[in-house]
Design an enzyme around this catalytic site. Structure first.
Site, PDB file in Angstrom:
ATOM      1  N   GLY A  15       0.842  -1.203   0.000  1.00  0.00           N
ATOM      2  CA  GLY A  15       0.000   0.000   0.000  1.00  0.00           C
ATOM      3  C   GLY A  15       0.860   1.229   0.000  1.00  0.00           C
ATOM      4  O   GLY A  15       2.081   1.147   0.143  1.00  0.00           O
ATOM      5  N   ARG A  17       0.537   5.919  -0.545  1.00  0.00           N
ATOM      6  CA  ARG A  17      -0.293   7.124  -0.538  1.00  0.00           C
ATOM      7  C   ARG A  17      -1.499   6.958  -1.451  1.00  0.00           C
ATOM      8  O   ARG A  17      -2.551   7.506  -1.236  1.00  0.00           O
ATOM      9  CB  ARG A  17       0.527   8.325  -1.031  1.00  0.00           C
ATOM     10  CG  ARG A  17       1.440   8.857   0.030  1.00  0.00           C
ATOM     11  CD  ARG A  17       2.615   9.541  -0.587  1.00  0.00           C
ATOM     12  NE  ARG A  17       3.578   8.554  -1.086  1.00  0.00           N
ATOM     13  CZ  ARG A  17       4.799   8.839  -1.502  1.00  0.00           C
ATOM     14  NH1 ARG A  17       5.198  10.076  -1.507  1.00  0.00           N
ATOM     15  NH2 ARG A  17       5.617   7.901  -1.916  1.00  0.00           N
ATOM     16  N   PHE A  18      -1.322   6.112  -2.494  1.00  0.00           N
ATOM     17  CA  PHE A  18      -2.307   6.003  -3.573  1.00  0.00           C
ATOM     18  C   PHE A  18      -3.515   5.149  -3.210  1.00  0.00           C
ATOM     19  O   PHE A  18      -4.601   5.330  -3.712  1.00  0.00           O
ATOM     20  CB  PHE A  18      -1.617   5.371  -4.778  1.00  0.00           C
ATOM     21  CG  PHE A  18      -1.144   3.973  -4.491  1.00  0.00           C
ATOM     22  CD1 PHE A  18      -1.966   2.897  -4.718  1.00  0.00           C
ATOM     23  CD2 PHE A  18       0.117   3.744  -3.940  1.00  0.00           C
ATOM     24  CE1 PHE A  18      -1.539   1.606  -4.427  1.00  0.00           C
ATOM     25  CE2 PHE A  18       0.550   2.456  -3.656  1.00  0.00           C
ATOM     26  CZ  PHE A  18      -0.281   1.389  -3.893  1.00  0.00           C
ATOM     27  N   VAL A  21      -2.457  -2.398  -3.161  1.00  0.00           N
ATOM     28  CA  VAL A  21      -2.231  -3.401  -4.203  1.00  0.00           C
ATOM     29  C   VAL A  21      -2.778  -4.732  -3.664  1.00  0.00           C
ATOM     30  O   VAL A  21      -2.417  -5.153  -2.567  1.00  0.00           O
ATOM     31  CB  VAL A  21      -0.729  -3.556  -4.547  1.00  0.00           C
ATOM     32  CG1 VAL A  21      -0.533  -4.579  -5.656  1.00  0.00           C
ATOM     33  CG2 VAL A  21      -0.120  -2.218  -4.966  1.00  0.00           C
ATOM     34  N   LYS A  36      -3.376  -2.855  -8.685  1.00  0.00           N
ATOM     35  CA  LYS A  36      -3.036  -1.640  -7.936  1.00  0.00           C
ATOM     36  C   LYS A  36      -4.201  -0.677  -8.119  1.00  0.00           C
ATOM     37  O   LYS A  36      -4.443  -0.185  -9.231  1.00  0.00           O
ATOM     38  CB  LYS A  36      -1.727  -1.048  -8.492  1.00  0.00           C
ATOM     39  CG  LYS A  36      -1.242   0.207  -7.800  1.00  0.00           C
ATOM     40  CD  LYS A  36       0.171   0.544  -8.269  1.00  0.00           C
ATOM     41  CE  LYS A  36       0.652   1.894  -7.816  1.00  0.00           C
ATOM     42  NZ  LYS A  36       2.035   2.189  -8.235  1.00  0.00           N
ATOM     43  N   ASP A 128      12.358   6.898  -9.467  1.00  0.00           N
ATOM     44  CA  ASP A 128      12.009   6.481  -8.104  1.00  0.00           C
ATOM     45  C   ASP A 128      12.628   5.105  -7.806  1.00  0.00           C
ATOM     46  O   ASP A 128      11.981   4.251  -7.199  1.00  0.00           O
ATOM     47  CB  ASP A 128      10.483   6.446  -7.945  1.00  0.00           C
ATOM     48  CG  ASP A 128      10.059   6.465  -6.479  1.00  0.00           C
ATOM     49  OD1 ASP A 128      10.876   6.844  -5.611  1.00  0.00           O
ATOM     50  OD2 ASP A 128       8.906   6.094  -6.198  1.00  0.00           O
TER      51      ASP A 128
HETATM   52  P1  ATP Z   1       4.217   4.485  -2.396  1.00  0.00           P
HETATM   53  O1  ATP Z   1       5.192   5.176  -3.317  1.00  0.00           O
HETATM   54  O2  ATP Z   1       3.262   5.413  -1.797  1.00  0.00           O
HETATM   55  O3  ATP Z   1       4.919   3.572  -1.398  1.00  0.00           O
HETATM   56  P2  ATP Z   1       3.632   3.154  -4.760  1.00  0.00           P
HETATM   57  O4  ATP Z   1       2.972   4.074  -5.648  1.00  0.00           O
HETATM   58  O5  ATP Z   1       5.124   3.106  -4.775  1.00  0.00           O
HETATM   59  O6  ATP Z   1       3.333   3.487  -3.275  1.00  0.00           O
HETATM   60  P3  ATP Z   1       3.894   0.422  -5.617  1.00  0.00           P
HETATM   61  O7  ATP Z   1       5.329   0.568  -5.216  1.00  0.00           O
HETATM   62  O8  ATP Z   1       3.626   0.239  -7.061  1.00  0.00           O
HETATM   63  O9  ATP Z   1       3.092   1.676  -5.063  1.00  0.00           O
HETATM   64  O10 ATP Z   1       3.245  -0.767  -4.801  1.00  0.00           O
HETATM   65  C1  ATP Z   1       3.223  -0.786  -3.384  1.00  0.00           C
HETATM   66  C2  ATP Z   1       3.674  -2.157  -2.869  1.00  0.00           C
HETATM   67  O11 ATP Z   1       2.796  -3.181  -3.375  1.00  0.00           O
HETATM   68  C3  ATP Z   1       5.061  -2.576  -3.333  1.00  0.00           C
HETATM   69  O12 ATP Z   1       6.078  -2.090  -2.495  1.00  0.00           O
HETATM   70  C4  ATP Z   1       4.974  -4.103  -3.330  1.00  0.00           C
HETATM   71  O13 ATP Z   1       5.265  -4.612  -2.043  1.00  0.00           O
HETATM   72  C5  ATP Z   1       3.516  -4.376  -3.674  1.00  0.00           C
HETATM   73  N1  ATP Z   1       3.383  -4.652  -5.126  1.00  0.00           N
HETATM   74  C6  ATP Z   1       3.269  -3.738  -6.113  1.00  0.00           C
HETATM   75  N2  ATP Z   1       3.185  -4.314  -7.317  1.00  0.00           N
HETATM   76  C7  ATP Z   1       3.228  -5.654  -7.103  1.00  0.00           C
HETATM   77  C8  ATP Z   1       3.181  -6.801  -7.978  1.00  0.00           C
HETATM   78  N3  ATP Z   1       3.066  -6.673  -9.287  1.00  0.00           N
HETATM   79  N4  ATP Z   1       3.249  -8.029  -7.406  1.00  0.00           N
HETATM   80  C9  ATP Z   1       3.372  -8.161  -6.063  1.00  0.00           C
HETATM   81  N5  ATP Z   1       3.426  -7.123  -5.188  1.00  0.00           N
HETATM   82  C10 ATP Z   1       3.358  -5.876  -5.695  1.00  0.00           C
END
Ligand code: ATP
Length: 315
Positions: A15, A17-18, A21, A36, A128
């Protein structure tokens, strides 16, 4: 979306800010995927997610997460992605049952560089790159995938792109300076991640964000003698070629893939059996980081609640 996919509400993969998942399944095939779900309140947020979808649509590389489908509703945008089940790379490394050697660090770094090289060939900047955004494909193998293209941008040579986002520890000096970003901006982050993989220490981390950013701007870093005790000079050279304050001086992604540290793995496999000290240090780092992240979200939620209560039409 419900006609094609079943989202598993209790299977939260992560999870931010957005939103969250979740694990999900394609109804027609039973294929397990990751959904997501991003809350969008205003047009700008919607455009940002559409940018993320646009970027992901251009990607097809074994070390970059693949977008499978996407849906838009009045309140949410949902990205259906391939599911990777191994969790975050650093979580895997700190597991007591895992023996991290320099060869493992080479294998991970090589894949990160190959993913970034492909991205840069497509003229895309990730912007990022950080440990949380590197996931393991499985709990036992060493294959990784780069995720989260939420801040990624198409690089246009004539467009001067300034950004002011990201996690302070991994920010390149040009981002802290609100200067123009480019391909070397990602390479700086690769340098920081590699430093951490090998030593378990965050090279620029200060007691607070201001101190961290000051360390970055002044290029204040060194190889911690304890953390790098068993690390080869080839590895240190690799990092030194990336943590260079001037963008033009940094090694490119393709330069990285050609660097001697990432090559001749068979030969290296004969020698690199020493367990790196980074494992223990990373455990400490992650524990502190998680605590901080919890606090960050609690404060953000409290601030949002406060703003909500102060809004005239809610009093
Ligand atoms: P924030 O920057 O606010 O932390 P974010 O926009 O970076 O959130 P993501 O990094 O895309 O969001 O996803 C959040 C978390 O969800 C990841 O750190 C990961 O643990 C899990 N996640 C995301 N995509 C996948 C995927 N395809 N398969 C398994 N886990 C995932």
């Amino acid at each position: 979306m419900g006609s094609y996919y079943s989202i598993m509400p209790n299977e939260v993969l992560g999870g931010g800010r957005f939103g969250q998942v979740h694990k999900c399944a394609e109804l027609s095939s039973g294929l397990i995927l990751a959904a997501k779900i991003i809350k969008v309140r205003v047009m700008r947020e919607r455009d940002e997610v559409k940018n993320e979808i646009g970027v992901m649509n251009q990607l097809n590389h074994v070390n970059l997460i693949q977008l499978y489908d996407a849906f838009e509703s009045r309140t949410n945008l949902t990205l259906i992605m391939e599911y990777v089940e191994g969790g975050e790379l650093f979580d895997r490394i700190v597991d007591e049952n895992y023996k991290l050697t320099e060869l493992d660090a080479i294998v991970f770094t090589k894949q990160i560089c190959e993913g970034v090289q492909y991205l840069h060939q497509q003229y895309i900047l990730h912007l990022d790159l950080k440990p949380e955004n590197i996931l393991c494909v499985s709990a036992t193998g060493n294959q990784i995938k780069i995720i989260d293209f939420g801040l990624a941008r198409k690089y246009r040579p004539r467009e001067k792109l300034k950004v002011n986002f990201g996690t302070p520890e991994f920010l390149a000096p040009e981002v802290v300076n609100y200067d123009f970003v480019s391909f070397p901006t990602d390479m700086w982050s690769v340098g920081v991640i590699t430093y951490m993989l090998l030593s378990g220490l965050s090279p620029f981390l200060g007691d607070n964000d201001a101190e961290t950013m000051n360390n970055i701007l002044h290029g204040k870093w060194e190889f911690d003698s304890d953390g790098f005790e068993n690390v080869t000079s080839e590895a240190k050279d690799f990092i030194s070629e990336l943590l260079i304050p001037t963008k033009s001086g940094r090694m490119s992604a393709s330069g990285c893939t050609k660097h001697s540290w990432l090559n001749k793995l068979e030969e290296k496999a004969k020698h690199h059996h020493v367990k790196l000290k980074s494992q223990i240090k990373l455990q400490r780092y992650l524990a502190a980081h998680r605590q901080w992240k919890k606090h960050f979200y609690a404060v953000t939620a409290a601030n949002r609640l406060q703003r909500f209560c102060q809004a005239p039409n809610t009093v």
